[in-house]
Design an enzyme around this catalytic site. Structure first.
Site, PDB file in Angstrom:
ATOM      1  N   ARG A 136     197.170  84.913  94.328  1.00 55.08           N
ATOM      2  CA  ARG A 136     196.694  86.296  94.418  1.00 55.08           C
ATOM      3  C   ARG A 136     196.390  86.866  93.036  1.00 55.08           C
ATOM      4  O   ARG A 136     196.343  88.079  92.858  1.00 55.08           O
ATOM      5  CB  ARG A 136     197.738  87.145  95.141  1.00 55.08           C
ATOM      6  CG  ARG A 136     197.975  86.715  96.591  1.00 55.08           C
ATOM      7  CD  ARG A 136     198.948  87.640  97.302  1.00 55.08           C
ATOM      8  NE  ARG A 136     200.318  87.438  96.851  1.00 55.08           N
ATOM      9  CZ  ARG A 136     201.180  86.581  97.412  1.00 55.08           C
ATOM     10  NH1 ARG A 136     200.792  85.827  98.432  1.00 55.08           N
ATOM     11  NH2 ARG A 136     202.410  86.476  96.960  1.00 55.08           N
ATOM     12  N   CYS A 189     181.425 100.180  83.921  1.00 56.70           N
ATOM     13  CA  CYS A 189     181.335 100.854  85.223  1.00 56.70           C
ATOM     14  C   CYS A 189     181.908  99.953  86.312  1.00 56.70           C
ATOM     15  O   CYS A 189     182.669 100.407  87.154  1.00 56.70           O
ATOM     16  CB  CYS A 189     179.888 101.210  85.536  1.00 56.70           C
ATOM     17  SG  CYS A 189     179.177 102.432  84.420  1.00 56.70           S
ATOM     18  N   HIS A 237     163.907  94.297  90.127  1.00 53.37           N
ATOM     19  CA  HIS A 237     163.481  93.360  89.087  1.00 53.37           C
ATOM     20  C   HIS A 237     164.513  92.246  89.002  1.00 53.37           C
ATOM     21  O   HIS A 237     165.485  92.319  88.249  1.00 53.37           O
ATOM     22  CB  HIS A 237     163.341  94.093  87.748  1.00 53.37           C
ATOM     23  CG  HIS A 237     162.625  93.300  86.707  1.00 53.37           C
ATOM     24  ND1 HIS A 237     163.179  92.991  85.484  1.00 53.37           N
ATOM     25  CD2 HIS A 237     161.376  92.739  86.705  1.00 53.37           C
ATOM     26  CE1 HIS A 237     162.319  92.280  84.771  1.00 53.37           C
ATOM     27  NE2 HIS A 237     161.218  92.120  85.485  1.00 53.37           N
ATOM     28  N   ARG A 259     184.276 101.762  89.073  1.00 54.54           N
ATOM     29  CA  ARG A 259     184.793 103.119  88.875  1.00 54.54           C
ATOM     30  C   ARG A 259     183.701 104.167  88.989  1.00 54.54           C
ATOM     31  O   ARG A 259     183.946 105.308  89.386  1.00 54.54           O
ATOM     32  CB  ARG A 259     185.452 103.246  87.507  1.00 54.54           C
ATOM     33  CG  ARG A 259     184.482 103.107  86.347  1.00 54.54           C
ATOM     34  CD  ARG A 259     185.033 103.549  85.013  1.00 54.54           C
ATOM     35  NE  ARG A 259     184.003 103.405  83.982  1.00 54.54           N
ATOM     36  CZ  ARG A 259     183.130 104.358  83.660  1.00 54.54           C
ATOM     37  NH1 ARG A 259     183.151 105.531  84.278  1.00 54.54           N
ATOM     38  NH2 ARG A 259     182.225 104.153  82.708  1.00 54.54           N
ATOM     39  N   ASP A 298     176.089 104.540  89.990  1.00 59.69           N
ATOM     40  CA  ASP A 298     174.791 105.209  90.036  1.00 59.69           C
ATOM     41  C   ASP A 298     174.046 104.611  91.232  1.00 59.69           C
ATOM     42  O   ASP A 298     173.477 103.521  91.151  1.00 59.69           O
ATOM     43  CB  ASP A 298     174.063 104.947  88.714  1.00 59.69           C
ATOM     44  CG  ASP A 298     172.607 105.391  88.710  1.00 59.69           C
ATOM     45  OD1 ASP A 298     172.116 105.893  89.740  1.00 59.69           O
ATOM     46  OD2 ASP A 298     171.950 105.212  87.662  1.00 59.69           O
TER      47      ASP A 298
END
Length: 264
Positions: A126, A146, A51, A166, A169
């Site tokens: 950096r 997440c 979607h 981290r 799903d």
């Protein structure tokens, strides 16, 4: 997007069974990296339909610094509904941390604006990092981030981005995350007069929920299709001025959608 299917197959066949916060159960591996050359097409999953409206509007919502789902609801996006409170609020999640990170002395830091300035003035730095993992505010977030940290890198006029996620799903969330950060990389490159380089995705706990295994098996039987091309309105020169109509994915071929329950 063969790299995505390879990760899914690896976790499906070699993942370790683990319990999780939702009580669903997962197959999991720890530590994985995928690289996507953005000059070869836009990295969106083709072995099921995504979607795209939700992906684009969610990113624009993050960029606005908002934490209430009213904008998403107004644009037909329901992916955050399960976590919002009765007022539609999610607490100081991604957009708040990106645009308004609180400091001990009471100020607010716009991490994205700072990174954009540094990319233009000091491209070889950096320190082009943006973090959503604010330890002091985690208890107030509806869901801890997440996708926690991303970094930009400039070389030979090309902008690359690496995301550390981290928790991934793989079946439901990860395709959204890849497309969202690839889109962000294109948008930042345009407003900084750079070409898109690579999007590098690095995952920590990469998992398939046990109630997604049948769907994963079905998806793994499908052949990937050619990647589409992203088109941005070239007149937009301010990252925070992009609107939905400024973003288009051309030639998105895909297999039919595969439904799966969300673990909350």
């Amino acid at each position: 997007m063969q790299a995505y299917l390879d990760l899914m197959a690896h976790v499906r066949h070699h993942g370790t069974p683990k319990s999780d916060r939702t009580g669903t159960g997962t197959l999991s591996v720890f530590g994985h990296q995928m690289r996507f050359d953005l000059s070869r097409g836009f990295p969106v999953v083709t072995t099921k339909k995504l979607h795209l409206r939700s992906i684009i509007h969610e990113l624009l919502w993050f960029l606005s610094g908002d934490s209430n789902i009213a904008y998403l609801k107004a644009n037909g996006v329901s992916i955050w509904d399960e976590w919002a409170d009765e007022n539609g609020d999610l607490g100081p999640i991604y957009g708040v941390q990106w645009r308004s990170w609180p400091t001990p002395d009471g100020r607010r830091v716009d991490q994205l604006a700072q990174v954009l300035r540094d990319l233009r003035e000091h491209p070889d730095s950096r320190r082009h990092l943006v973090s959503a993992w604010n330890v002091g505010e985690l208890p107030n977030m509806a869901l801890p981030p997440c996708h926690t940290l991303f970094q930009f890198y400039v070389a030979e006029g090309r902008l690359s981005c690496q995301l550390y996620q981290r928790s991934a799903d793989i079946f439901l969330g990860l395709p959204f995350n890849i497309a969202s950060y690839a889109l962000l990389t294109h948008m930042v490159a345009q407003v900084c007069d750079l070409k898109p380089g690579e999007f590098i995705w690095t995952g920590g706990d990469c998992h398939l929920y046990t109630n997604h295994l049948e769907q994963a098996d079905r998806q793994l039987q499908r052949e990937p299709l050619p990647l589409p091309r992203l088109r941005l309105n070239p007149e937009v020169r301010d990252l925070f001025a992009f609107r939905y109509e400024d973003i288009a994915l051309e030639g998105y071929q895909h297999h039919p959608p595969i439904k799966a329950p969300v673990a909350v």
